[in-house]
Every structure is written in structure tokens, then in C-alpha cells.
Design a protein around this motif. Structure first.
Motif, PDB file in Angstrom:
ATOM      1  N   VAL A  32       2.539  -1.041   2.297  1.00 11.04           N
ATOM      2  CA  VAL A  32       2.215  -0.365   3.552  1.00 11.04           C
ATOM      3  C   VAL A  32       0.874  -0.853   4.080  1.00 11.04           C
ATOM      4  CG1 VAL A  32       1.621   1.864   4.585  1.00 11.04           C
ATOM      5  CG2 VAL A  32       3.600   1.678   3.061  1.00 11.04           C
ATOM      6  N   ARG A  33      -0.095  -0.973   3.189  1.00  6.83           N
ATOM      7  CA  ARG A  33      -1.435  -1.376   3.608  1.00  6.83           C
ATOM      8  C   ARG A  33      -1.399  -2.735   4.322  1.00  6.83           C
ATOM      9  NH1 ARG A  33      -4.265  -0.875  -1.255  1.00  6.83           N
ATOM     10  NH2 ARG A  33      -4.025  -3.083  -1.640  1.00  6.83           N
ATOM     11  N   ALA A  34      -0.625  -3.672   3.778  1.00  6.49           N
ATOM     12  CA  ALA A  34      -0.510  -4.993   4.404  1.00  6.49           C
ATOM     13  C   ALA A  34       0.202  -4.903   5.749  1.00  6.49           C
ATOM     14  CB  ALA A  34       0.236  -5.945   3.466  1.00  6.49           C
ATOM     15  N   LEU A  89      12.172  -5.558   4.750  1.00  4.88           N
ATOM     16  CA  LEU A  89      11.419  -6.580   5.479  1.00  4.88           C
ATOM     17  C   LEU A  89       9.954  -6.179   5.627  1.00  4.88           C
ATOM     18  CD1 LEU A  89      13.841  -7.457   8.439  1.00  4.88           C
ATOM     19  CD2 LEU A  89      13.344  -8.893   6.457  1.00  4.88           C
ATOM     20  N   ALA A  90       9.732  -4.909   6.016  1.00  2.70           N
ATOM     21  CA  ALA A  90       8.383  -4.437   6.324  1.00  2.70           C
ATOM     22  C   ALA A  90       7.464  -4.434   5.115  1.00  2.70           C
ATOM     23  CB  ALA A  90       8.452  -3.033   6.926  1.00  2.70           C
ATOM     24  N   LEU A  91       8.020  -4.198   3.934  1.00  2.00           N
ATOM     25  CA  LEU A  91       7.205  -4.097   2.730  1.00  2.00           C
ATOM     26  C   LEU A  91       7.098  -5.435   1.984  1.00  2.00           C
ATOM     27  CD1 LEU A  91       8.339  -0.606   1.380  1.00  2.00           C
ATOM     28  CD2 LEU A  91       6.330  -1.174   2.755  1.00  2.00           C
ATOM     29  N   GLY A  92       7.589  -6.481   2.587  1.00  2.00           N
ATOM     30  CA  GLY A  92       7.540  -7.789   1.958  1.00  2.00           C
ATOM     31  C   GLY A  92       6.915  -8.829   2.869  1.00  2.00           C
ATOM     32  N   ALA A 141       9.536  -7.656  10.856  1.00  2.00           N
ATOM     33  CA  ALA A 141       9.857  -6.229  10.917  1.00  2.00           C
ATOM     34  C   ALA A 141       9.130  -5.561  12.077  1.00  2.00           C
ATOM     35  CB  ALA A 141       9.498  -5.548   9.597  1.00  2.00           C
ATOM     36  N   LEU A 142       7.864  -5.890  12.253  1.00  2.00           N
ATOM     37  CA  LEU A 142       7.098  -5.309  13.360  1.00  2.00           C
ATOM     38  C   LEU A 142       7.660  -5.778  14.697  1.00  2.00           C
ATOM     39  CD1 LEU A 142       4.717  -3.640  14.354  1.00  2.00           C
ATOM     40  CD2 LEU A 142       3.254  -5.653  14.059  1.00  2.00           C
ATOM     41  N   TRP A 143       7.997  -7.059  14.795  1.00  2.00           N
ATOM     42  CA  TRP A 143       8.596  -7.598  16.024  1.00  2.00           C
ATOM     43  C   TRP A 143       9.883  -6.858  16.368  1.00  2.00           C
ATOM     44  CZ3 TRP A 143      13.171 -10.113  17.303  1.00  2.00           C
ATOM     45  CH2 TRP A 143      13.177 -10.794  18.521  1.00  2.00           C
TER      46      TRP A 143
END
Length: 404
Positions: A290-292, A373-376, A382-384
Motif C-alpha cells: 500500500v505504501r508504494a 496489480l495495485a500491490l505489485g 492499476a492506478l491508470w
């Protein structure tokens, strides 16, 4: 630094952040410095609103009165009488608990621990397997209605250095039984459709319902433990900071929006806790990624109407900010700006929860794939994808009432 640090994240910021969290001491995402000081609850923004003239505004009294059937009803969708009626009704059980010791200057669950309704049994059940006991406690917690349960050690860094006497808002001694060894952290998920209606008084029902739920759950679970012959202090917002305990208990990871992101419900939940000396094995913190993700995402800060959320990497708060814990490197909001927007709204605002990319229904395969996707390494993709989706669109309160 400017507080909050409202500038875009630069590559220099990111490298400094990576260097900061390179050591294993940061595994839980909680980094303290030599300037660390335990927090005085008198400096909590909601408590300051009663005694600090720099926090109060022309809207403050109306905000608190709106929870006592004195709201300024208006025709705007989400702020009609029935919206406030549902919100206030959802708080009822929590209010009954918190008000029962008001004449003693104790607002239970908020400015004081919840009273011990059940005595500690004279006969103590012998426990020779703390791991098995931990599993049992988790099962019983879920039986009473908790959605998440984590266990961690008692860490007095996060206990308030003093609590508040609500008769005059002076400092009061914050005492706990001697010999406490564990903290049971409970998560209570909020209604996803109501959260989608933020900002509105209607959405506040999602918050109030979980405070009422957690009040009942912590009292019942504490009673079970006390019947076994062990100390158990049920707690909501009182006594200590719950977010560090939730992170240490492995329930999630701290995010830019000041919330704990959990893999099960994202940011969409409340936390409560029980302090106990029951022999229990402890869970480990889980750095999820999450931090990344928050390093590249500013959706909460972009959407905040009060401009209270920070851009840039985690920082140590300025010493002048009484409502920010000192000596902890983390994302810190401008709590005063946030509260004053709440007061103007006459209800809580959690737009930052609604727009958070992790605010999803992870029962759905598509959302679980997005989380992967978001956590890797594919977090930018994922943000896109999230920015181009309709996920964060506000649900009109009238559509919620119509059952849409």
C-alpha cells in the motif's frame, strides 16, 4: 517543511522515502524518531473543539448539536431531516454507552475506557497454548460480529499520556490495570453504498452504525475474557491510538488518507480494541504494498475539499501542531482544516475513503485482480485503470433511499 506538505511527489522524494524504509524496524510502517512523545488526548481535534478557541468556528456548536436532533435541515439531497434521522439513530447504542458516566467526566469509548460491566472471575482458566487461545478469541470475536481480528503486544508508546475530564476538558489520569500484555484489535466494515454517498448526513449513518456495533462487540468480548478470569478493558477511540495497534496486528497498512488499508475491505472500516492479560500469541505486521501505491497516488489529496491531506512522502509533523503526534514519520493531515469542513457540513466527511482506489468490493473477481496489480509491480497500471473507471462516482443519497 510547510504543514501539510502540499506539493507533488518528486523522484527525490521517492528515493528519500525508499531509503527511510529500508531497515527492518519499519516493517510495520511505523517509524518513530528521538523526538517521539505519547499523545495527550486533550489535543485530539474533536476534544480541542470544546476548549480551544483557535479551533472553534461559527459552525462548531451546530455540528455537535446536529447529533442531538438539532440539525439545520435543508432541502439539499443527503441533508434532509430523514438523512440526519438515520445518521443519529445509527449512533444510538454508542451514545447510550458513552453517556452513562457523563456526570463523572467520563465519555466512555471516546474520552475514557468503557466501564467494567463484568467482574473478573475468581477462578482463572489455565491456558497452556496461547496460539490455540488466540484462534479461539478470533472465533468468538467473529461470533459477536467483528469482521476482522488481529492480536498484538501491549505497546505503551500508543497509550495516551493523559485522558480528558469532559466536565472541564482538563487532563485526567489515564490508568489501566497492571500486567496487560496484549491488544485485541477488531475491524468493523462500513456499508459500501452509504460510503458512496459521501459527503452527506446520510453517509454518516455508515460511521454511526459501526460505532454502535463495536460498542456492543467489545463489551461482549471483554465480558467473555473476564469470565475466564483475566483482565479485559474494552476500548473504542479512548485510552490509546488504535491505528498503530491495527498495523502491528497485521490488519493492514497505513495510507496517505490517514486510514488503514486492509486487503479485505480497503479503508472502509472502523477499529476498536481490547487490552488484556489473557495469554495470546500475536500476529505480525504485513507490508502489503500500500505504501508504494500511495507514493504514486494522490486521489484522496486531490479530492479533499478542505485541502487537508498531504502530497509528498511521509514526514515528521511540525512541533507546533498540537493535534499531530510528535516524533512519528508518517502522512499527517491538517486536522483543523478537516474538522472545520466537517463542522460546516454538520456531518462527517469521508470523501477520501470514497475515492480511495482500494475502496472496492473484493468479493468480486475483477476487484481482486485489480488489487493484485495495485500491490505489485504493476501499480501504475492499476492506478491508470482506476482513474479511468467509474468506481469512485458519488451515489446520490436520493438514489440510495430509492433502493438504486
Amino acid at each position: 517543511m510547510a504543514w501539510p506538505s502540499n506539493h507533488r511527489t518528486t523522484e527525490e522524494d521517492r528515493q528519500r522515502w525508499r531509503d527511510t524504509y529500508a531497515d527492518s524496524d519499519a516493517a510495520a510502517g511505523i517509524v518513530t524518531t528521538e523526538d517521539f512523545e505519547p499523545f495527550k488526548q486533550r489535543n485530539d481535534m474533536f476534544t480541542r473543539a470544546f476548549w480551544d478557541d483557535t479551533v472553534r468556528s461559527k459552525h462548531t456548536d451546530g455540528f455537535f448539536q446536529s447529533y442531538r436532533m438539532k440539525a439545520n435541515y435543508r432541502n439539499g439531497d443527503g441533508f434532509r431531516q430523514k438523512d440526519f434521522a438515520l445518521r443519529n439513530a445509527s449512533w444510538l447504542i454508542s451514545d447510550v454507552i458513552s453517556n452513562r458516566s457523563a456526570d463523572q467526566g467520563r465519555r466512555e469509548g471516546f474520552q475514557a475506557p468503557i466501564s467494567e460491566d463484568t467482574p473478573v472471575a475468581e477462578t482463572k482458566v489455565e491456558i497452556d497454548n496461547p496460539m490455540a487461545m488466540a484462534a479461539e478469541i478470533k472465533r468468538i470475536a467473529r461470533f459477536f460480529g467483528a469482521d476482522l481480528v488481529g492480536l498484538t503486544d501491549f505497546d505503551d508508546r500508543w497509550i495516551y499520556s493523559s485522558r480528558v475530564d469532559t466536565r472541564d476538558f482538563s487532563d485526567a489520569e489515564n490508568t489501566l490495570p497492571v500486567g496487560l500484555t496484549s491488544v485485541i484489535v477488531l475491524g468493523h466494515k462500513m456499508d459500501q453504498e452509504l460510503v458512496a454517498t459521501y459527503p452527506s448526513a446520510l453517509a454518516g449513518a455508515a460511521t454511526g452504525r459501526e460505532y454502535s456495533h463495536e460498542a456492543a462487540i467489545v463489551i461482549q468480548l471483554a465480558a467473555y475474557i473476564r469470565n475466564l478470569g483475566y483482565q479485559a478493558v474494552p476500548s473504542m477511540n479512548d485510552t490509546g491510538l488504535v491505528i498503530p495497534f491495527a498495523i502491528k496486528a497485521g490488519l493492514g497498512e497505513y495510507a496517505r488518507n490517514q486510514m488503514v488499508i486492509t486487503p479485505e475491505f480497503g479503508p472502509r472500516l472502523r477499529f476498536s480494541k481490547i487490552f488484556t492479560n489473557l495469554p495470546l500469541s500475536h500476529d505480525a505486521p504485513r507490508p502489503l504494498g500500500v505504501r508504494a501505491f500511495c507514493d504514486i497516488c494522490t486521489e484522496c489529496a486531490d479530492a479533499c475539499p478542505a485541502k487537508a491531506l498531504p502530497y509528498g512522502p511521509p514526514e515528521v509533523s511540525a512541533a507546533s501542531e498540537a493535534s499531530a503526534i510528535q516524533g512519528v514519520r508518517k502522512w499527517t493531515s491538517d486536522a483543523k482544516a478537516c474538522f472545520q469542513y466537517w463542522a460546516k457540513l454538520q456531518s462527517d466527511c469521508a470523501i477520501c475513503m470514497r475515492v480511495c482506489p482500494f475502496n472496492r468490493d473484493f468479493d468480486k473477481l475483477t476487484d481482486r485482480l485489480w488489487r493484485k496489480l495495485a500491490l505489485g509491480r504493476w501499480r501504475k497500471l492499476a492506478l491508470w485503470l482506476d482513474k479511468r473507471s467509474n468506481r469512485a462516482k458519488r451515489l446520490k443519497p436520493k438514489d440510495w433511499w430509492d433502493g438504486a
